[in-house]
Design a protein around this motif. Structure first.
Motif, PDB file in Angstrom:
ATOM      1  N   GLU A 150       3.036 -12.793   5.225  1.00 48.13           N
ATOM      2  CA  GLU A 150       2.289 -12.068   4.204  1.00 48.13           C
ATOM      3  C   GLU A 150       3.226 -11.077   3.523  1.00 48.13           C
ATOM      4  OE1 GLU A 150      -0.644 -12.699   3.118  1.00 48.13           O
ATOM      5  OE2 GLU A 150      -1.033 -14.250   4.621  1.00 48.13           O
ATOM      6  N   PRO A 151       3.216 -10.995   2.200  1.00 48.52           N
ATOM      7  CA  PRO A 151       4.161 -10.118   1.483  1.00 48.52           C
ATOM      8  C   PRO A 151       3.805  -8.651   1.625  1.00 48.52           C
ATOM      9  CG  PRO A 151       2.611 -11.106  -0.050  1.00 48.52           C
ATOM     10  CD  PRO A 151       2.349 -11.747   1.279  1.00 48.52           C
ATOM     11  N   GLU A 152       4.793  -7.815   1.388  1.00 51.24           N
ATOM     12  CA  GLU A 152       4.586  -6.376   1.392  1.00 51.24           C
ATOM     13  C   GLU A 152       3.919  -5.917   0.097  1.00 51.24           C
ATOM     14  OE1 GLU A 152       8.568  -4.898   1.990  1.00 51.24           O
ATOM     15  OE2 GLU A 152       8.927  -6.512   3.427  1.00 51.24           O
ATOM     16  N   LEU A 153       4.197  -6.619  -0.981  1.00 50.35           N
ATOM     17  CA  LEU A 153       3.658  -6.250  -2.288  1.00 50.35           C
ATOM     18  C   LEU A 153       3.408  -7.520  -3.097  1.00 50.35           C
ATOM     19  CD1 LEU A 153       3.054  -4.002  -4.424  1.00 50.35           C
ATOM     20  CD2 LEU A 153       5.426  -4.249  -5.167  1.00 50.35           C
ATOM     21  N   ALA A 154       2.234  -7.637  -3.674  1.00 50.80           N
ATOM     22  CA  ALA A 154       1.888  -8.782  -4.516  1.00 50.80           C
ATOM     23  C   ALA A 154       1.039  -8.282  -5.674  1.00 50.80           C
ATOM     24  CB  ALA A 154       1.125  -9.847  -3.716  1.00 50.80           C
ATOM     25  N   VAL A 193       4.757  -1.071 -11.864  1.00 52.89           N
ATOM     26  CA  VAL A 193       5.122  -1.593 -10.546  1.00 52.89           C
ATOM     27  C   VAL A 193       6.613  -1.496 -10.246  1.00 52.89           C
ATOM     28  CG1 VAL A 193       3.184  -3.190 -10.520  1.00 52.89           C
ATOM     29  CG2 VAL A 193       5.379  -3.958 -11.419  1.00 52.89           C
ATOM     30  N   LEU A 194       7.442  -1.181 -11.247  1.00 56.08           N
ATOM     31  CA  LEU A 194       8.889  -1.180 -11.024  1.00 56.08           C
ATOM     32  C   LEU A 194       9.319  -0.152  -9.978  1.00 56.08           C
ATOM     33  CD1 LEU A 194      10.400  -1.679 -14.583  1.00 56.08           C
ATOM     34  CD2 LEU A 194      10.335  -3.304 -12.692  1.00 56.08           C
ATOM     35  N   ASP A 195       8.745   1.029 -10.029  1.00 52.98           N
ATOM     36  CA  ASP A 195       9.133   2.057  -9.066  1.00 52.98           C
ATOM     37  C   ASP A 195       8.799   1.610  -7.647  1.00 52.98           C
ATOM     38  OD1 ASP A 195      10.112   3.670 -11.021  1.00 52.98           O
ATOM     39  OD2 ASP A 195       8.339   4.956 -11.159  1.00 52.98           O
ATOM     40  N   ARG A 196       7.651   0.973  -7.481  1.00 50.47           N
ATOM     41  CA  ARG A 196       7.259   0.507  -6.144  1.00 50.47           C
ATOM     42  C   ARG A 196       8.214  -0.579  -5.651  1.00 50.47           C
ATOM     43  NH1 ARG A 196       2.782  -0.674  -2.788  1.00 50.47           N
ATOM     44  NH2 ARG A 196       3.762  -1.515  -0.895  1.00 50.47           N
ATOM     45  N   LEU A 197       8.581  -1.496  -6.535  1.00 52.50           N
ATOM     46  CA  LEU A 197       9.502  -2.562  -6.146  1.00 52.50           C
ATOM     47  C   LEU A 197      10.868  -1.991  -5.764  1.00 52.50           C
ATOM     48  CD1 LEU A 197       8.606  -5.252  -8.831  1.00 52.50           C
ATOM     49  CD2 LEU A 197       8.378  -5.543  -6.360  1.00 52.50           C
TER      50      LEU A 197
END
Length: 338
Positions: A150-154, A193-197
């Motif tokens: 399962e991914p951390e972020l989707a 979402v860029l900062d989170r990535l």
């Protein structure tokens, strides 16, 4: 066992048929593609036109007929953003059911992202480490990051190639002002979402899925699809950036003659290229590997995983007659992620 996924998207209804055997990968045994061209039929109020509804219902009916001829045991039909986000989606689903005898379900954007990641993770295996995945469809862009099942972020963003073309590139070919506005819109939407990535840390491998990325990779010199799925295909951001002025400088009818660009996607490939280049550049990615597995394979793999964990059940034969039992994708069933 013969399984099939029917992906009802903005450009086509695609039936992928797989013969399942123990230990073997779910490689397609048959593929059927019926045009829908729904991006052309979305009205200003957000509804699909009557012509679009008729076209998608007819396309699904032909695809289901093909599944019957091919002896499919289980069929998993689903719609993506083009129908899912339409104001009149219930009417569209009802018409599809009346015409074809099956009632497709719809996945959320996040569910699509997770299932696509699941397929890519299976393709590359655990040795790939942390994956960053990008997918550009007709209605949305998915970005997924993770190292486990399962991914951390989707996330799913409204940055699909068809949607962006309809909203920003109304001229054919597009004007310089339209292209500038499109770039700004993509950057602004991605900023959410860029900062989170970036906070999650750099990935070990960056991969891309979807027809948009496959066509852009082919345009920049990657091997054609006839070479098979096991050939490595890459897309360099610098090569993509160099191709955008060429794509944007000619009308769609001329783009369709370029290497790798299909006629049905020639109009929206400019928006897809801009969205891909802006997103990858913002993420400091110089090159992506194009993964041959995506959402359809994710659905099949999730089904196979769950079948392996549960007692076998008798299969219902696929039929398109309304009074017969038809197995289809349900939110509470496969392949919804846990």
């Amino acid at each position: 066992m013969r399984l099939a996924v029917l992906d009802i998207g903005s450009n086509s209804a695609q039936l992928q048929v797989v013969d399942v055997s123990a230990g073997a990968p779910p490689l397609p045994a048959h593929a059927v593609k019926e045009p829908t061209l729904l991006a052309e039929e979305l009205l200003p109020d957000g509804t699909l036109s009557e012509a679009g509804i008729e076209r998608v219902a007819a396309a699904v009916t032909r695809a289901v007929d093909a599944a019957v001829r091919l002896g499919v045991d289980h069929l998993y039909p689903f719609v993506t953003a083009a129908v899912r986000d339409a104001v009149n989606r219930d009417e569209v689903i009802d018409r599809i059911q009346a015409s074809s005898g099956i009632r497709p379900q719809f996945l959320s954007g996040e569910e699509e992202a997770r299932l696509t990641y699941f397929a890519a993770r299976r393709w590359y295996g655990w040795s790939a480490g942390r994956l960053l995945l990008a997918d550009i469809g007709g209605g949305s862009m998915e970005l997924v990051l993770g190292r486990d099942v399962e991914p951390e972020l989707a996330v799913s963003l409204p940055l699909g190639a068809g949607r962006l073309t309809r909203e920003h590139l109304t001229a054919d070919p597009p004007t310089r002002k339209q292209l500038k506005t499109l770039r700004r819109h993509v950057r602004d939407t991605l900023s959410e979402v860029l900062d989170r990535l970036r906070w999650e840390g750099p990935p070990r491998r960056v991969v891309a899925t979807s027809k948009t990325f496959k066509q852009l990779a082919r345009l920049t010199g990657a091997a054609p699809q006839r070479k098979g799925p096991f050939v490595t295909r890459e897309l360099a951001v610098a090569d993509l950036r160099a191709q955008i002025p060429r794509l944007a400088g000619i009308p769609a009818v001329e783009r369709a003659a370029l290497r790798g660009i299909s006629r049905s996607r020639a109009r929206q490939v400019v928006a897809g290229a801009v969205a891909a280049e802006v997103a990858l550049s913002a993420l400091d990615v110089a090159r992506v590997e194009v993964c041959p597995w995506a959402l359809r394979e994710g659905i099949l793999l999730r089904h196979l995983e769950r079948v392996a964990d549960t007692p076998a059940l008798p299969l219902q034969p696929l039929t398109r007659h309304p009074d017969a039992t038809v197995r289809h994708l349900r939110p509470a069933e496969e392949p919804a992620p846990t």
